[in-house]
Design an enzyme around this catalytic site. Structure first.
Site, PDB file in Angstrom:
ATOM      1  N   ARG A  80     -14.918  19.677  19.889  1.00 36.86           N
ATOM      2  CA  ARG A  80     -15.686  19.790  21.012  1.00 36.86           C
ATOM      3  C   ARG A  80     -14.962  20.969  21.631  1.00 36.86           C
ATOM      4  O   ARG A  80     -13.754  21.424  21.380  1.00 36.86           O
ATOM      5  CB  ARG A  80     -15.530  18.662  22.129  1.00 36.86           C
ATOM      6  CG  ARG A  80     -16.218  17.577  21.546  1.00 36.86           C
ATOM      7  CD  ARG A  80     -15.985  16.520  22.412  1.00 36.86           C
ATOM      8  NE  ARG A  80     -14.532  16.200  22.761  1.00 36.86           N
ATOM      9  CZ  ARG A  80     -14.206  15.419  23.520  1.00 36.86           C
ATOM     10  NH1 ARG A  80     -14.907  14.917  24.607  1.00 36.86           N
ATOM     11  NH2 ARG A  80     -12.880  15.176  23.918  1.00 36.86           N
ATOM     12  N   SER A 142      -5.243  17.931  15.999  1.00 38.45           N
ATOM     13  CA  SER A 142      -4.548  16.440  15.563  1.00 38.45           C
ATOM     14  C   SER A 142      -4.144  16.425  14.261  1.00 38.45           C
ATOM     15  O   SER A 142      -4.790  15.472  13.550  1.00 38.45           O
ATOM     16  CB  SER A 142      -5.534  15.290  16.204  1.00 38.45           C
ATOM     17  OG  SER A 142      -5.982  15.444  17.557  1.00 38.45           O
ATOM     18  N   ASP A 196      -3.558  14.993  19.936  1.00 35.98           N
ATOM     19  CA  ASP A 196      -4.340  13.914  20.480  1.00 35.98           C
ATOM     20  C   ASP A 196      -3.570  12.701  21.073  1.00 35.98           C
ATOM     21  O   ASP A 196      -4.053  12.326  22.398  1.00 35.98           O
ATOM     22  CB  ASP A 196      -5.901  13.327  19.619  1.00 35.98           C
ATOM     23  CG  ASP A 196      -5.107  12.887  18.390  1.00 35.98           C
ATOM     24  OD1 ASP A 196      -4.002  12.504  18.013  1.00 35.98           O
ATOM     25  OD2 ASP A 196      -6.045  12.066  17.617  1.00 35.98           O
TER      26      ASP A 196
END
Ligand code: GLC
Length: 494
Positions: A80, A142, A196
């Protein structure tokens, strides 16, 4: 089947799956093992111990942060781009766009992956009318990385299906900057690279000043597609925790534990691994690695249920006709566990379990068939929640703060009907047993932490964040934690 033999079937399933129940004593032993692993890893990792990663973030937001920041969030087959507006009063608004990452990109040339990410960023920034504007960007990446500063991170290994071979050992910030540099009108500076879990901790701390731990209990990508949530996006495929370490550095610092690998090196979890865990590991793409993740994360829980069921069919305990469909690997996905456990354990109608089995082609499951499947799902999901509780209790004891808020995200935690309650109760019980009953804690569901968190880190005062704690005398780059020989940059680039 006669009711007597049906009752017998249930008793046999119970007996065969007793090995999935962990006593509090065993869970406390796991907490202790993690304490030793973390201390050893912080003193300088040895081959068979956990490797933990300092993040160079030594403070949490105070809620007054303001301004517009960009964030990128890459942790699975979707990524994203986000534009986050921090309003200075613990409030923020977010605009985001999700893009998919093809199999070719996941396994191709590393720079091509970063070129694609930069192209999506360019399109997003153009659509927002922000081309030419100078903006700071936080990158949630991540995967296990050795950070050399807040904005420099060297990839240690890929996890979760990525395998761009020319990226391991490379500096991620540099690869991203190189790709961004190809777009003349993108005036963007990579200010922070975070995991994350760190994003989750920081975004929860924006709302709750006592947040000092970030936890992800995630689910696999394919399974995200089977579920709906309001953002259409599910976070994290693995399991991991970060926390604020206060004793090991000159100043406090958030540490990424890469906990999914716990037990892989020193075999400290072998005492509780069942035949089904061993089988799952043998058939995975990373045999011998991420062993804790393989017992806890949503990427594996459904498959574990399937392996138990097929084994019990094979042993003649479960009805082979009813459970025939379980013979197909990965056919029982983790979200099915949540659906089965929507039924109470003393259900008469087994509405949800029956509906699921119907949808999978089992036309007339008996109440006992449903009850047996429910029991297996419950034991697998409880074991996952209990293991997560054991490691959280261990870190709460290590931090020894009177009150800690724990930011949590990941689809297992979000979607399973009882996971949160089971964790809350078990952490309390374990803290009592560990003589830490006085430590208060609260589990807080993170709202899009992995995106917001990276933006928030970019907004923290840089002077506090960016420098190494102490320089390594060999590579002159990095905090060696406890001396040159332990410098992880040297270890990675040697
Ligand atoms: C994997 C990654 C880790 C990440 C976790 C949750 O375990 O190695 O960095 O935090 O998945 O997404």
């Amino acid at each position: 089947m006669h009711w007597k033999s049906q009752e017998n079937e249930l008793a046999l399933v119970k007996q065969a799956t007793d090995c999935l129940i962990l006593t509090d004593q065993q869970l406390c032993a796991i907490s202790d093992s993690l304490s030793h692993e973390i201390s050893a890893a912080l003193a300088g990792p040895v081959d068979n111990s956990l490797h933990v990663y300092p993040t160079f973030i030594s403070q949490v937001p105070d809620g007054c942060e303001r301004g517009k920041y960009l964030a990128l969030d890459l942790g699975g087959t979707n990524f994203r781009v986000l534009l986050i507006h921090l309003k200075g009063n613990r409030h923020s608004s977010v605009l985001n766009e999700t893009y998919s990452i093809s199999q070719e990109l996941m396994q191709g040339h590393g720079q091509e992956l970063f070129d694609y990410i930069a192209l999506c960023l360019f399109n997003f920034v153009r659509a927002q009318g922000l081309l030419g504007q100078r903006l700071l960007l936080g990158f949630t990446f991540s995967f296990p990385c050795t950070q050399t500063s807040l904005r420099q991170a060297v990839l240690t290994k890929w996890t979760k299906g990525f395998s761009c071979a020319d990226t391991v050992g490379q500096e991620i910030g540099q690869m991203l900057n190189r790709a961004i540099g190809k777009h003349q009108h993108l005036q963007i500076e990579v200010a922070a690279i975070v995991n994350d879990t760190t994003g989750t901790l920081i975004s929860c701390a924006y709302q709750e000043t006592d947040c000092r731990m970030g936890v992800i209990v995630g689910m696999c990508e394919q399974q995200r597609l089977c579920l709906n949530n309001d953002t259409g996006y599910f976070l994290g495929t693995g399991v991991n925790i970060c926390y604020m370490e206060t004793t090991c550095f000159d100043k406090q610092m958030i540490v990424n534990t890469e906990l999914g690998a716990f037990g892989s090196g020193n075999k400290c979890l072998d005492f509780m691994r069942t035949e089904w865990d061993l089988r799952l590991d043998r058939h995975s793409i990373n045999t011998g690695h991420q062993l804790f993740e393989k017992m806890v994360s949503g990427m594996y829980l459904g498959e574990l249920v399937r392996l138990v069921v097929t084994d019990l069919v094979h042993r003649g305990i479960l009805d082979s006709k009813v459970f025939a469909l379980f013979s197909e690997p990965n056919c029982f996905i983790t979200s099915y566990i949540s659906q089965v456990e929507q039924d109470p354990e003393d259900s008469v109608t087994w509405e949800n379990t029956r509906a699921l089995l119907h949808s999978l082609g089992v036309l007339s499951p008996s109440a006992i068939d449903c009850k047996c499947l429910h029991l297996i799902c419950t034991r697998i999901s409880r074991r996952s929640a209990h293991l997560t509780s054991a490691v959280i209790s261990s870190l709460l004891r290590r931090m020894s703060r009177a009150r800690t808020v724990i930011g949590v995200d990941g689809s297992v935690y979000r979607c399973h009907p009882h996971y949160k309650t089971v964790m809350k109760d078990k952490i309390s019980q374990l803290l009592q047993r560990l003589h830490c009953g006085h430590l208060e804690f609260r589990l807080m569901l993170s709202q899009d932490g992995s995106g917001r968190g990276a933006a928030l880190v970019s907004a923290l005062p840089l002077s506090e964040q960016s420098g190494p704690v102490s320089k390594c005398s060999r590579c002159r780059e990095y905090d060696g934690l406890s001396g040159e020989l332990d410098c992880r940059v040297c270890a990675v680039t040697a």
